[in-house]
Write an enzyme that holds these catalytic residues in place. Structure first.
Site, short mmCIF file in Angstrom:
data_model
loop_
_atom_site.label_atom_id
_atom_site.label_comp_id
_atom_site.label_asym_id
_atom_site.label_seq_id
_atom_site.Cartn_x
_atom_site.Cartn_y
_atom_site.Cartn_z
N THR A 40 -5.07 -1.60 8.01
CA THR A 40 -4.85 -0.03 8.15
C THR A 40 -6.00 0.89 6.93
O THR A 40 -6.14 2.09 7.77
CB THR A 40 -3.31 -0.12 7.06
OG1 THR A 40 -2.28 -0.64 7.34
CG2 THR A 40 -3.36 2.08 6.71
N HIS A 43 -8.57 1.46 9.62
CA HIS A 43 -8.08 2.27 10.39
C HIS A 43 -8.57 3.67 10.09
O HIS A 43 -9.33 4.20 10.95
CB HIS A 43 -6.90 2.47 10.86
CG HIS A 43 -5.85 1.40 12.00
ND1 HIS A 43 -6.30 1.09 13.39
CD2 HIS A 43 -5.43 -0.19 12.00
CE1 HIS A 43 -6.31 0.13 14.18
NE2 HIS A 43 -5.15 -0.65 12.85
N CYS A 96 19.03 7.95 1.45
CA CYS A 96 19.24 7.54 3.12
C CYS A 96 20.35 6.48 3.20
O CYS A 96 20.79 5.45 1.33
CB CYS A 96 18.02 7.56 3.52
SG CYS A 96 17.76 5.90 3.72
#
Length: 342
Positions: A40, A43, A96
């Site tokens: 990551t 990237h 959630c």
């Protein structure tokens, strides 16, 4: 404090001086000892399409680390100054449906350390105490620094029963290689890993893969025949995100086979759904690590003798971070460790 930041919307990363993070009531302040460079981070460094859509600039990046607790929020219980910790890089909402059901790794409101909030490529990091993992004394710093990607490997590999099973892993990046080591350690029969990068295939051999196959030179069907396999693989771990690799996996799976997917393919990838249906294949998507079952398993695997040290191929001081990113981008590295110790 010193920190590696994404300062500009272009290729690169820069050493900066930024304010130290503020400690909240439920937080830990961690003095960073070692960090590791993730795919990551590459990237973000290369400023590809995903990074351009995802990363706010400026941003302190990094999310693989080990450090020492130097301050504790007033509401925190179970941690103390001096504790050695790594931490879960996915900050979840807690309210959630999945969070309330104990499936926090599936939180739809996840925020990423070093992606959506300041990260660990810095002298100090603040995270919620809920996200910290206190490390056993017999796990060294350099291994603790790669618990995040190791967790991806463990979560993917242990999605299914592996004892006595034949496993195909497509993609010999560091996570795929660590997954191969996990599969062998817990009792898989044959562990076959495929790639086209000879350097990383050799690392996979060192980490215990039964066969590490360069698919540009050798047919997977020939490898299966040499191993005495007649019915296909029982378990598939897709780590590459390469459409042709995934199609090859589907072709080589036994009927009733199980596939866990961690690699991220193009959104337009097409596969032969007839084979999925008529073979009765089970496909499971993997994101991050289970909180915190994966972390307990990681510690136990290392304490029971799983050797990850071959995957760590490069060490640099943080002042030489550019060399670390160059090593990671060369394709001739495993994990790259950046030390913050003076």
């Amino acid at each position: 404090m010193k920190a590696l930041s994404k300062l500009k919307a272009e290729v690169g990363i820069w050493m900066t001086d930024v304010p130290a993070p503020e400690l909240g009531h439920n937080d830990l302040l961690i003095k960073i000892r070692k960090t590791a460079i993730c795919g990551t981070d590459m990237h973000i460094y290369n400023w590809d399409e995903w990074a351009q859509k995802t990363i706010p600039v400026p941003m302190v990046v990094g999310h693989e680390y080990v450090g020492e607790v130097v301050a504790v929020g007033q509401e925190v219980r179970g941690f103390a100054v001096g504790d050695r910790v790594s931490g879960e890089g996915h900050i979840t909402c807690g309210h959630c449906r999945n969070c309330r059901a104990g499936r926090t790794h599936l939180c739809r409101n996840t925020i990423g350390v070093g992606v959506n909030r300041p990260g660990s490529f810095a002298e100090y990091l603040v995270i919620p105490a809920f996200n910290a993992f206190k490390l056993p004394d017999n796990i060294p710093d350099e291994l603790a620094a790669i618990f995040d990607p190791f967790g991806n490997a463990v979560h993917t590999a242990l999605s299914f029963d592996l004892v006595g099973e034949d496993v195909l892993i497509t993609g010999a990046g560091p996570i795929g290689i660590m997954a191969a080591a996990v599969c062998r350690h817990v009792g898989a029969r044959h562990v076959v890993i495929t790639d086209v990068n000879e350097y990383r295939l050799e690392l996979a051999r060192k980490m215990g893969a039964t066969r590490a196959v360069n698919v540009s030179k050798e047919k997977l069907a020939d490898v299966m025949s040499a191993l005495g396999m007649t019915e296909g693989f029982d378990v598939g771990l897709e780590m590459s995100g390469v459409p042709s690799a995934f199609q090859d996996m589907i072709d080589k799976m036994n009927h009733g086979g199980k596939i866990a997917m961690l690699g991220i393919p193009p959104s337009t990838m097409a596969i032969d759904w007839n084979k999925v249906i008529f073979k009765g294949l089970f496909i499971k998507g993997i994101y991050g690590r289970e909180m915190f079952e994966t972390w307990y398993k990681m510690a136990s695997l290392i304490q029971s003798g799983l050797d990850l040290t071959p995957i760590i191929t490069h060490h640099f001081h943080i002042d030489d971070f550019q060399q670390g990113f160059e090593a990671m981008g060369s394709g001739k590295s495993g994990k790259v460790i950046l030390s913050w110790d003076k």
